[in-house]
Write a protein that holds these residues in place. Structure first.
Motif, mmCIF file in Angstrom:
data_model
loop_
_atom_site.group_PDB
_atom_site.id
_atom_site.type_symbol
_atom_site.label_atom_id
_atom_site.label_comp_id
_atom_site.label_asym_id
_atom_site.label_seq_id
_atom_site.Cartn_x
_atom_site.Cartn_y
_atom_site.Cartn_z
ATOM 1 N N GLN A 175 23.882 40.113 11.309
ATOM 2 C CA GLN A 175 24.163 38.888 12.067
ATOM 3 C C GLN A 175 22.923 38.439 12.855
ATOM 4 N N TYR A 176 22.232 39.418 13.466
ATOM 5 C CA TYR A 176 21.027 39.054 14.223
ATOM 6 C C TYR A 176 19.929 38.567 13.287
ATOM 7 N N ARG A 177 19.892 39.097 12.049
ATOM 8 C CA ARG A 177 18.893 38.649 11.086
ATOM 9 C C ARG A 177 19.154 37.183 10.701
ATOM 10 N N GLU A 178 20.451 36.837 10.511
ATOM 11 C CA GLU A 178 20.795 35.449 10.198
ATOM 12 C C GLU A 178 20.475 34.523 11.381
ATOM 13 N N ALA A 179 20.772 35.015 12.592
ATOM 14 C CA ALA A 179 20.448 34.204 13.778
ATOM 15 C C ALA A 179 18.940 34.000 13.904
ATOM 16 N N TYR A 180 18.174 35.047 13.583
ATOM 17 C CA TYR A 180 16.711 34.949 13.641
ATOM 18 C C TYR A 180 16.202 33.929 12.634
ATOM 19 N N ASN A 181 16.787 33.893 11.450
ATOM 20 C CA ASN A 181 16.390 32.903 10.449
ATOM 21 C C ASN A 181 16.683 31.484 10.925
ATOM 22 N N ARG A 182 17.809 31.316 11.607
ATOM 23 C CA ARG A 182 18.168 29.975 12.095
ATOM 24 C C ARG A 182 17.158 29.478 13.147
ATOM 25 N N VAL A 183 16.812 30.348 14.099
ATOM 26 C CA VAL A 183 15.863 29.890 15.135
ATOM 27 C C VAL A 183 14.473 29.706 14.531
ATOM 28 N N ASN A 184 14.144 30.471 13.463
ATOM 29 C CA ASN A 184 12.875 30.230 12.773
ATOM 30 C C ASN A 184 12.813 28.805 12.251
ATOM 31 N N GLN A 185 13.893 28.331 11.689
ATOM 32 C CA GLN A 185 13.939 26.971 11.162
ATOM 33 C C GLN A 185 13.819 25.937 12.289
ATOM 34 N N GLN A 186 14.445 26.245 13.443
ATOM 35 C CA GLN A 186 14.327 25.322 14.584
ATOM 36 C C GLN A 186 12.878 25.226 15.057
ATOM 37 N N VAL A 187 12.195 26.372 15.089
ATOM 38 C CA VAL A 187 10.789 26.358 15.504
ATOM 39 C C VAL A 187 9.946 25.562 14.514
ATOM 40 N N ASP A 188 10.205 25.747 13.220
ATOM 41 C CA ASP A 188 9.438 25.011 12.216
ATOM 42 C C ASP A 188 9.666 23.512 12.337
ATOM 43 N N ARG A 189 10.903 23.116 12.638
ATOM 44 C CA ARG A 189 11.171 21.674 12.819
ATOM 45 C C ARG A 189 10.459 21.138 14.067
ATOM 46 N N ALA A 190 10.445 21.931 15.163
ATOM 47 C CA ALA A 190 9.767 21.482 16.389
ATOM 48 C C ALA A 190 8.253 21.464 16.223
ATOM 49 N N LYS A 191 7.747 22.282 15.286
ATOM 50 C CA LYS A 191 6.301 22.353 15.096
ATOM 51 C C LYS A 191 5.751 21.117 14.387
ATOM 52 N N VAL A 192 6.576 20.432 13.600
ATOM 53 C CA VAL A 192 6.099 19.283 12.820
ATOM 54 C C VAL A 192 5.588 18.162 13.721
ATOM 55 N N PRO A 193 6.388 17.642 14.678
ATOM 56 C CA PRO A 193 5.848 16.563 15.538
ATOM 57 C C PRO A 193 4.694 17.041 16.406
ATOM 58 N N TYR A 194 4.752 18.326 16.835
ATOM 59 C CA TYR A 194 3.631 18.834 17.641
ATOM 60 C C TYR A 194 2.344 18.812 16.830
ATOM 61 N N SER A 195 2.386 19.300 15.599
ATOM 62 C CA SER A 195 1.184 19.339 14.766
ATOM 63 C C SER A 195 0.679 17.937 14.459
ATOM 64 N N ARG A 196 1.607 17.002 14.240
ATOM 65 C CA ARG A 196 1.198 15.625 13.964
ATOM 66 C C ARG A 196 0.482 15.021 15.176
ATOM 67 N N GLN A 197 1.036 15.248 16.355
ATOM 68 C CA GLN A 197 0.399 14.730 17.565
ATOM 69 C C GLN A 197 -0.914 15.462 17.859
ATOM 70 N N ARG A 198 -0.943 16.740 17.557
ATOM 71 C CA ARG A 198 -2.172 17.519 17.760
ATOM 72 C C ARG A 198 -3.316 16.959 16.922
ATOM 73 N N ALA A 199 -3.035 16.510 15.725
ATOM 74 C CA ALA A 199 -4.074 15.956 14.863
ATOM 75 C C ALA A 199 -4.609 14.629 15.396
ATOM 76 N N GLU A 200 -3.833 13.910 16.213
ATOM 77 C CA GLU A 200 -4.254 12.606 16.734
ATOM 78 C C GLU A 200 -5.048 12.716 18.026
ATOM 79 N N VAL A 201 -5.004 13.863 18.683
ATOM 80 C CA VAL A 201 -5.692 14.031 19.968
ATOM 81 C C VAL A 201 -7.150 14.391 19.710
ATOM 82 N N GLY A 202 -8.051 13.696 20.365
ATOM 83 C CA GLY A 202 -9.474 13.954 20.218
ATOM 84 C C GLY A 202 -10.208 13.702 21.516
#
Length: 647
Positions: A100-127
């Motif tokens: 059960q904890y392994r499944e929960a860990y997989n779910r939060v991994n997906q949440q982190v990956d989704r949150a990383k997308v807009p961060y990475s996009r904005q990171r590429a625009e900052v100079g």
């Protein structure tokens, strides 16, 4: 010299199309004159625009960083859940709960990956970032790239629990550090304060998340070991510290929103569990009134309340940064348009004015400059010659010396030329009158002073003979008083000679010690008994040609100090050698001089004024200034240490 005008004329003749020959050269010359202020306007305006463009770049950077911190907040929130899931997975016993904890860990991994997308996009625009912030972002990028490897080790149980916690904490700490760097680069004080308030909220939530992990580890071990208890106490201290920082920088509305949001049953449930942990005197967690699921639910709910405040603050920061950026953009556009408009108007006016000018303007300008630069200075220098001023009247001198400009036309420029000639003639005549007046006044001063000097010298001679033959002490004292009065009368005569620019009749053939000069000056002052000598360097000598003038100068200072100080006070005199120079200090205990008068007197001492009626009211000051200027002596008045004045 004769070839250059011809070359210029041929060049200008080639520029003339078909119009009048006399107009085109003046148009082009005036056009060149207008180019200079036009270029200056462009340079100044461009410099201002560059400054505003820098401000716009800073505003754009602040807006980009505000968006980046908002996306980093979502990423940090997801990483905090992933860290807790990693702890629960690594600490779970084999069996269905671990799955059960392994499944929960997989779910939060997906949440982190989704949150990383807009961060990475904005990171590429900052100079255009400082090196330290750029290095921090690069380190975060690398840690995010390495995150799948950490997850694989956690998922397969090949990573220690403490190492997993440390790995996540490093990444989260770097993401939170973005907020502090962004606040320093805000470029606006209020925006920076809002960013610091959001950063303090995010940091307090991180300490709450660390407490969540610490208690989970204690529940896994069924004991709050001393090390875990120390970590637990540190989380409470850290959260409280950043909450205090938040309330320090937050405005009233932010404080009210935090107080109203972070409250209710979720907050009370978390406080109840924390209260039991703080009151538990043993290390055992066996009697805890909550389980891992209850603890996690309570802390997650409490963190969600703080996250609500954090998200609102981040949104406010983004909106404020966008508003600042829009204001700066509008200002840049407005000033750019204004600069271009003014430039076009300047070019238009230059064309209109240049077309209306004529050759007479150039001749008038050149003639006026010749008069100002050569004519008037030459006329004044001639008027200083007594042989010139003594033979003719001021009007005759003006007509002879002033050379009028030629009047070549009867238009407005010709009338201006005639008016200028009249002004020039009147200026020379007035200068001639002033020169004659100064010469006559100086001559009068010299004649009166010489006659009076002769009489005073004879009077002093008679008094000296009477003093040598007098034996009655009382009469001898009265004779000394008369002698002092006669000496002061002689000094007044010498003052007139100084004002008239004449040299003193007394000549010193040998240099004299400064102490002798000071004693001679003391003997010429009525209240000589009030003058007291302090430290006097005995090795100072005065050149022979300056002895009498320096005696005169110091006597004036002594007389002024005794006249404007209480009759029972002393005037202190000191003299010291300073390298190749010497400094003399005359200090009285009078009421002093106001700051405005002090500035005025020092200016007069530095620059001796011309002789006029005002000089008679402060003759001693002007005499001191002229004697000092004659021998390269600098005289300055300063306020005394307690009261009075120091010369």
């Amino acid at each position: 010299m004769s070839k250059r005008p011809k070359a210029g004329g041929s060049f200008l003749s080639r520029l003339r199309p078909t119009g009048r020959l006399r107009d085109m050269p003046i148009w082009s010359k005036l056009g060149l004159i207008m180019i200079v202020p036009t270029i200056a306007t462009v340079v100044v305006g461009t410099s201002g625009l560059i400054d505003h463009l820098d401000t716009l770049n800073n505003a754009n950077r602040a807006g980009d960083l505000a968006n980046l911190t908002g996306y980093s907040g979502d990423l940090v929130n997801s990483l905090q859940d992933e860290r807790t899931s990693a702890v629960l997975l690594l600490g779970a016993a084999p069996g269905p709960p671990k799955e059960q904890y392994r499944e929960a860990y997989n779910r939060v991994n997906q949440q982190v990956d989704r949150a990383k997308v807009p961060y990475s996009r904005q990171r590429a625009e900052v100079g255009d970032l400082p090196a330290n912030l750029e290095g921090l972002l690069d380190r975060i990028d690398q840690n995010l790239t390495d995150l799948p490897g950490t997850r694989s080790q956690v998922f397969n149980g090949r990573l220690k629990l403490t190492d997993a916690v440390r790995s996540y904490e490093v990444l989260i700490k770097d993401l939170l550090d973005i907020r502090d760097s962004a606040a320093q680069l805000a470029g606006d004080n209020d925006l920076g304060e809002r960013m610091r308030a959001a950063a303090a909220t995010a940091q307090s939530k991180e300490w709450l998340s660390k407490r969540r992990v610490v208690v989970h580890r204690a529940l896994i071990q069924q004991a709050l070991t001393p090390a875990l208890r120390e970590d637990y106490i540190a989380t409470g201290t850290g959260q409280q510290q950043f909450l205090e920082s938040f309330f320090t920088v937050a405005n009233q509305s932010e404080e009210e929103f935090y107080t109203q949001t972070v409250a209710g049953p979720d907050r009370r449930e978390a406080d109840k569990y924390n209260g039991w942990i703080k009151s538990n005197s043993t290390d055992s967690m066996a009697g805890a009134p909550f389980g891992a699921d209850q603890w996690d639910a309570a802390m997650t709910a409490n963190a969600a309340l703080i996250r609500t405040v954090e998200a609102k603050l981040d949104g406010d920061v983004v909106r404020q940064a966008d508003a600042i950026r829009s204001d700066v953009q509008r200002q840049v556009f407005f000033e750019t348009g204004l600069l271009l408009s003014m430039l076009l108007l300047a070019i238009l006016f230059a064309y209109l004015v240049a077309r209306s000018m004529a050759r007479s303007l150039r001749e008038l300008r050149q003639g006026a400059l010749n008069v100002a630069q050569y004519g008037l200075p030459h006329a004044v220098s001639r008027l200083r010659d007594p042989q010139v001023t003594g033979q003719l009247s001021p009007a005759q001198l003006a007509n002879q010396i002033a050379e009028p400009l030629p009047v070549r036309s009867r238009d407005e420029f010709g009338q201006v030329t005639e008016a200028f000639n009249a002004v020039h003639l009147e200026a020379v005549r007035t200068a001639a009158e002033q020169a004659a007046l100064r010469a006559s006044v100086a001559t009068m001063f010299v004649n009166l002073a010489r006659r009076s000097q002769i009489l005073v010298d004879r009077l002093i001679g008679h008094l000296d003979r009477l003093e040598r033959g007098e034996e009655d002490p009382d009469r001898l004292a009265e004779l000394f008083q008369l002698d002092h009065l006669a000496t002061r009368m002689r000094r007044n005569d010498e003052n007139l000679l100084v004002l008239a620019g004449a040299d003193s009749t007394r000549v010193q053939r040998e240099p004299a010690a400064l102490i002798d000069v000071l004693r001679a000056a003391q003997s010429e002052v009525e209240h000589y008994t009030r003058i007291e000598f302090g430290v006097i360097d005995r090795d100072i000598e005065v050149a022979a040609h300056a002895v009498n003038d320096l005696v005169h100068l110091v006597a004036e200072l002594f007389d002024n100090a005794t006249a404007f100080s209480p009759p029972d006070s002393q005037v202190m005199v000191e003299a010291r050698r300073v390298g190749e120079q010497a400094s003399l200090y005359v200090e009285d205990r009078g009421i002093g001089i106001s700051r405005e008068q002090l500035l005025d007197f020092n200016e007069r001492l530095a620059t001796p004024p011309q002789v006029d009626v005002a000089v008679s009211r402060m003759m001693g000051l002007v005499v001191v200034a002229r004697l000092a200027s004659r021998h390269g002596v600098r005289v300055e008045l300063r306020p005394g240490a307690d009261r009075g004045t120091v010369a």
